[in-house]
Write a protein that holds these residues in place. Structure first.
Motif, mmCIF file in Angstrom:
data_model
loop_
_atom_site.group_PDB
_atom_site.id
_atom_site.type_symbol
_atom_site.label_atom_id
_atom_site.label_comp_id
_atom_site.label_asym_id
_atom_site.label_seq_id
_atom_site.Cartn_x
_atom_site.Cartn_y
_atom_site.Cartn_z
ATOM 1 N N ARG A 127 -0.080 4.830 5.334
ATOM 2 C CA ARG A 127 -1.391 5.486 5.288
ATOM 3 C C ARG A 127 -1.441 6.568 4.212
ATOM 4 N NH1 ARG A 127 -5.308 6.323 10.224
ATOM 5 N NH2 ARG A 127 -7.165 7.145 9.205
ATOM 6 N N SER A 128 -0.306 7.225 3.945
ATOM 7 C CA SER A 128 -0.294 8.261 2.895
ATOM 8 C C SER A 128 -0.512 7.635 1.514
ATOM 9 C CB SER A 128 1.008 9.076 2.921
ATOM 10 O OG SER A 128 2.085 8.344 2.372
ATOM 11 N N ARG A 129 -0.156 6.358 1.373
ATOM 12 C CA ARG A 129 -0.463 5.661 0.113
ATOM 13 C C ARG A 129 -1.955 5.460 -0.041
ATOM 14 N NH1 ARG A 129 2.755 0.227 -1.233
ATOM 15 N NH2 ARG A 129 2.076 0.653 -3.368
ATOM 16 N N LEU A 130 -2.644 5.333 1.094
ATOM 17 C CA LEU A 130 -4.088 5.122 1.049
ATOM 18 C C LEU A 130 -4.834 6.439 0.855
ATOM 19 C CD1 LEU A 130 -4.434 2.463 3.885
ATOM 20 C CD2 LEU A 130 -4.661 2.070 1.424
ATOM 21 N N THR A 131 -4.391 7.477 1.558
ATOM 22 C CA THR A 131 -5.088 8.762 1.431
ATOM 23 C C THR A 131 -4.609 9.521 0.190
ATOM 24 O OG1 THR A 131 -3.440 9.928 2.784
ATOM 25 C CG2 THR A 131 -5.321 8.976 3.943
ATOM 26 N N VAL A 174 -11.084 0.348 -5.176
ATOM 27 C CA VAL A 174 -12.170 -0.055 -4.266
ATOM 28 C C VAL A 174 -11.576 -0.554 -2.944
ATOM 29 C CG1 VAL A 174 -14.172 -1.559 -3.947
ATOM 30 C CG2 VAL A 174 -13.704 -0.581 -6.204
ATOM 31 N N MET A 175 -10.522 -1.355 -3.040
ATOM 32 C CA MET A 175 -9.835 -1.789 -1.817
ATOM 33 C C MET A 175 -9.244 -0.594 -1.083
ATOM 34 S SD MET A 175 -8.805 -3.953 0.446
ATOM 35 C CE MET A 175 -8.912 -5.681 -0.048
ATOM 36 N N ARG A 176 -8.648 0.329 -1.824
ATOM 37 C CA ARG A 176 -8.073 1.502 -1.146
ATOM 38 C C ARG A 176 -9.145 2.225 -0.333
ATOM 39 N NH1 ARG A 176 -5.597 4.243 -5.152
ATOM 40 N NH2 ARG A 176 -7.158 5.833 -5.554
ATOM 41 N N GLU A 177 -10.317 2.383 -0.930
ATOM 42 C CA GLU A 177 -11.399 3.056 -0.224
ATOM 43 C C GLU A 177 -11.793 2.262 1.021
ATOM 44 O OE1 GLU A 177 -12.100 6.041 -0.853
ATOM 45 O OE2 GLU A 177 -13.386 5.905 0.930
ATOM 46 N N ALA A 220 -10.089 4.908 9.085
ATOM 47 C CA ALA A 220 -10.787 6.103 9.579
ATOM 48 C C ALA A 220 -11.727 5.729 10.727
ATOM 49 C CB ALA A 220 -11.558 6.780 8.442
ATOM 50 N N ARG A 221 -12.387 4.579 10.578
ATOM 51 C CA ARG A 221 -13.308 4.151 11.633
ATOM 52 C C ARG A 221 -12.532 3.823 12.912
ATOM 53 N NH1 ARG A 221 -17.168 -0.906 10.482
ATOM 54 N NH2 ARG A 221 -17.075 -0.068 8.359
ATOM 55 N N MET A 235 -1.914 -3.258 -2.491
ATOM 56 C CA MET A 235 -3.060 -2.895 -3.320
ATOM 57 C C MET A 235 -3.387 -1.403 -3.385
ATOM 58 S SD MET A 235 -5.563 -6.086 -2.166
ATOM 59 C CE MET A 235 -6.741 -5.892 -3.514
ATOM 60 N N ALA A 236 -2.663 -0.582 -2.597
ATOM 61 C CA ALA A 236 -3.060 0.832 -2.466
ATOM 62 C C ALA A 236 -3.086 1.568 -3.801
ATOM 63 C CB ALA A 236 -2.131 1.564 -1.494
ATOM 64 N N ASP A 237 -2.187 1.201 -4.702
ATOM 65 C CA ASP A 237 -2.072 1.998 -5.929
ATOM 66 C C ASP A 237 -2.982 1.528 -7.058
ATOM 67 O OD1 ASP A 237 -0.166 3.416 -4.562
ATOM 68 O OD2 ASP A 237 1.533 2.384 -5.485
#
Lengths: 196, 196
Positions: free
Chosen positions: B167-171, A115-118, A125-126, A109-111
């Protein structure tokens, strides 16, 4: 009164099906069938499949017990190790199928789902932040060399764990997780100060 | 004579579509459409969608230039770094979309496609083996501490790279790849013997 609402049943089924089949690998119908819910009822409860996936992710995150990084009074590096051991045991309990839902959603789903990516970015990050704060504490207590950056190292460890989990799905064994633990703690323990 | 056969066009399109959408995210029809091939022609050339994915994987592997780990006469750790820099530049060229096809197929297919699982295991084992042999060489030349196990470290690095790529796909940035490079070379360079 029903023990769980239809909506709850759908979220439960989604957690299970998304984890087993991935976001693209299962349909809304797969999920409603697993929930014993009429397909037509889905859109009464969820506007989109992505919004359901976000709820499943939130539940998966709760089940992953990142909070244990802050619990108890063990030394920070022991808590860190216990956390990864907890996750490794969970993967073993799943027979090294399924992997980590965070990584699976990232791959699917990253691309195309901002909203999911965020949400995935925030989750990682947490998690990295929690690991980083343990590492900072370890550094303050002299268990981590001063020349390491706890934040960089924490992000690296969390990402590396994800990679190890993916490989454990391929080998169907703990070996990649053990490689992770060996090297991660080699990286941390530049001086043999704790009996980990 | 046509410059490329219909079969070749289908493999080209599969490489592109599988990478962009994942195994479950695109259909045989998406691929034949992208190839400008009639859908009905697909099964003249490939028995299953999985077999096509295996050919796409082989081509992706060739494009990933693992061979560069053995090319040239630079010191081993410089070659290792150059390899990861090549992969990082490729990911940047894709705008940090798509990720690594190996990891994507792992997420989509590890549990239900044993032939693909075997191919992915072999790909990662070969890659880890190549990295391990560079690390062994570095160790022989005194650039890697003797107490590191080159094979364990190589597997860890390859898996960690996969996690960093996800992770680079996400950021949508190089930052996780740079975290990887920093920590990987911290882990390797326990003594400041090279000017990497």
């Amino acid at each position: 009164m029903a023990r769980a609402s239809l909506r709850e049943n759908i979220v439960d089924a989604a957690l299970e099906r998304f984890h087993a089949q991935g976001f693209n690998g299962c349909s809304v119908q797969d999920i409603t069938e697993a929930a014993g819910a009429p397909k037509g009822s889905f859109y009464n409860h969820f506007k989109t499949k992505e919004l359901l996936a976000l709820e499943a992710l939130a539940r998966y995150r709760d089940d992953s017990r990142m909070g244990m990084l802050f619990e108890g009074d063990k030394p920070p590096l022991k808590r860190l190790r216990a956390h990864f051991e907890f996750l490794a045991a969970r993967l073993k309990g799943w027979n090294f199928e399924r992997g980590c839902m965070i990584g699976n959603f990232a791959a699917d789903m990253a691309d195309d789902y901002p909203v999911m990516r965020e949400a995935l970015n925030e989750t990682l990050a947490r998690w990295s932040g929690a690991v980083g704060s343990l590492l900072r504490q370890a550094q303050a207590e002299g268990q981590l060399a001063q020349d390491r950056d706890p934040e960089v190292l924490a992000r690296f460890l969390v990402n590396s764990w994800q990679g190890a989990v993916t490989r454990s799905r391929l080998t169907k064994s703990r070996a990649p997780l053990d490689d992770f633990l060996t090297c991660a703690f080699d990286l941390i323990l530049v001086r043999p100060l704790i009996d980990a």
